[in-house]
Write a protein that holds these residues in place. Structure first.
Motif, PDB file in Angstrom:
ATOM      1  N   TRP A  77       0.861  -1.199   0.000  1.00  0.00           N
ATOM      2  CA  TRP A  77       0.000   0.000   0.000  1.00  0.00           C
ATOM      3  C   TRP A  77       0.888   1.235   0.000  1.00  0.00           C
ATOM      4  N   PRO A  78       0.701   2.209  -0.897  1.00  0.00           N
ATOM      5  CA  PRO A  78      -0.366   2.311  -1.881  1.00  0.00           C
ATOM      6  C   PRO A  78      -0.096   1.529  -3.161  1.00  0.00           C
TER       7      PRO A  78
ATOM      8  N   GLY B 293      -7.247   1.839   5.615  1.00  0.00           N
ATOM      9  CA  GLY B 293      -7.076   0.791   4.616  1.00  0.00           C
ATOM     10  C   GLY B 293      -5.631   0.344   4.493  1.00  0.00           C
ATOM     11  N   GLY B 294      -4.721   1.298   4.529  1.00  0.00           N
ATOM     12  CA  GLY B 294      -3.296   0.964   4.485  1.00  0.00           C
ATOM     13  C   GLY B 294      -2.875   0.175   5.707  1.00  0.00           C
ATOM     14  N   ILE B 295      -3.358   0.593   6.879  1.00  0.00           N
ATOM     15  CA  ILE B 295      -3.032  -0.122   8.111  1.00  0.00           C
ATOM     16  C   ILE B 295      -3.589  -1.545   8.059  1.00  0.00           C
ATOM     17  N   THR B 296      -4.786  -1.697   7.460  1.00  0.00           N
ATOM     18  CA  THR B 296      -5.397  -3.021   7.347  1.00  0.00           C
ATOM     19  C   THR B 296      -4.496  -3.984   6.585  1.00  0.00           C
ATOM     20  N   VAL B 297      -3.940  -3.510   5.463  1.00  0.00           N
ATOM     21  CA  VAL B 297      -3.046  -4.350   4.670  1.00  0.00           C
ATOM     22  C   VAL B 297      -1.760  -4.629   5.438  1.00  0.00           C
ATOM     23  N   LEU B 298      -1.193  -3.587   6.046  1.00  0.00           N
ATOM     24  CA  LEU B 298       0.091  -3.741   6.733  1.00  0.00           C
ATOM     25  C   LEU B 298      -0.011  -4.661   7.950  1.00  0.00           C
ATOM     26  N   THR B 299      -1.200  -4.750   8.564  1.00  0.00           N
ATOM     27  CA  THR B 299      -1.373  -5.617   9.734  1.00  0.00           C
ATOM     28  C   THR B 299      -1.884  -7.001   9.356  1.00  0.00           C
TER      29      THR B 299
END
Length: 352
Positions: free
Chosen positions: A42-43, A169-175
């Protein structure tokens, strides 16, 4: 002086509402098809590509499609805000907001460069910098407007919410699709649907002092119904987060008992349905101004209950779960309309 909302503003406001609902559907598709990590970064979608590569297959396409809709939602939020500020505050309000936008982008770039130099995920810092300046810009804008503030406030909330959603949304992917963050992501999207619905209601009404047009007991009943709706949605989010649709084949849910939560989710749901029936009967017996909208709310809740029971008996098929998620947003939006219709703008006293 009454505020005249032009046709273009109405069109973009409706488009903003429609796409806020639509992105819940595309976000649900990401989760229900196991495409939550279809784009691993992300992104960017991959470390070397903004768009999905052939190796990522359909999951990459679905995830990237949802990200693309996020951009559309953001553009619509910006357009509605600028139109609204021009109508209420004039050219000066628009120019001031554009300067804040430029400052926000600059702040985000500095934060991004700093994080990159430290070899840590940079885009969340870009989003955080942009979000911070947007909050300052909203406060400054609303303080400088001398006229109607409800529409600008709602428009600012939508734009800030979209920026915050990009950050989440970025945090969702990173976690790695943390279920609590995923659930918060959905709840925030649903809240934005309600805010855009509120804008649609208020843009059709004049500014001025609003007075209650229903009995006190009916207003209390409506707010208790809203609490039941909120609890139903919260337990629905927890139930989905504990069920089979984790968003990716490698993500395992192990926090709550999904079967037990499904029953808990149904309890406030049935209470909600009963309260709405009482609202409809009361509104029509008393011939209240909100009676037509209570029927719409009843229809939305009834369909939602039927789909909920159906999906539970069929073992939670992805399509029905997705429909259930979208219907929850539409039910919440309808309730927002009913709650706002409890009051109307008082007529100005006649002169002479």
């Amino acid at each position: 002086m009454p505020t005249t909302i032009s046709t273009p503003v109405r069109v973009f406001a409706w488009l903003s509402f429609i796409f806020e609902v639509f992105i819940i559907g595309t976000g649900g598709a990401v989760r229900l098809t196991g495409s939550g990590l279809g784009c691993s970064e992300w992104p960017l979608c991959t470390p070397d590509s903004l768009v999905p590569t052939p190796e990522q297959g359909i999951h990459g396409v679905i995830e990237f499609g949802n990200r693309t809709i996020t951009g559309v939602v953001g553009i619509l939020a910006i357009v509605v805000l600028l139109f609204t500020l021009h109508i209420v505050g004039g050219r000066r309000a628009v120019v001031s907001t554009l300067w804040f936008a430029l400052g926000g982008i600059g702040t985000g770039v500095v934060a991004y460069a700093t994080a990159s130099a430290m070899n840590i995920p940079a885009f969340p810092f870009f989003s955080a910098g942009l979000l911070l300046v947007a909050l300052v810009g909203a406060v400054s804008s609303l303080r400088s407007i001398s006229g109607r503030k409800d529409l600008p406030t709602l428009a600012w909330i939508v734009l800030i919410g979209v920026i915050a959603q990009a950050f989440v949304g970025g945090i969702t992917v990173l976690t790695g699709l943390n279920p609590f963050i995923v659930g918060f992501h959905y709840a925030a999207s649903l809240a934005l649907v309600c805010v855009t619905a509120a804008y649609l209601v208020r843009m059709r009404e004049p500014s001025g002092t609003r007075v209650r047009v229903v009995p006190v007991w009916f207003a209390i009943l409506t707010h208790v119904t809203g609490l039941a709706l909120a609890l139903t949605i919260v337990f629905g989010v927890l139930t989905t987060g504990s069920g089979p649709h984790s968003g990716d084949a490698n993500v395992i849910r192990d926090g709550f008992d999904a079967s037990f939560l499904a029953h808990v989710h149904s309890w406030p749901g049935y209470i909600l349905a009963g309260l709405v029936v009482v609202m409809v009967a009361s509104a029509w017996i008393q011939r209240l101004a909100v009676r037509n909208w209570t029927l719409v709310l009843l229809a939305a809740i009834a369909v939602q209950v039927l789909v909920g029971v159906w999906q539970a008996r069929e073992g939670l098929p992805a399509l029905l779960v997705g429909i259930h998620m979208v219907l929850a947003a539409l039910a919440a939006a309808t309730y927002t309309v009913v709650a706002l219709k409890l009051k109307q703008t008082a007529a100005e006293p006649a002169h002479g």
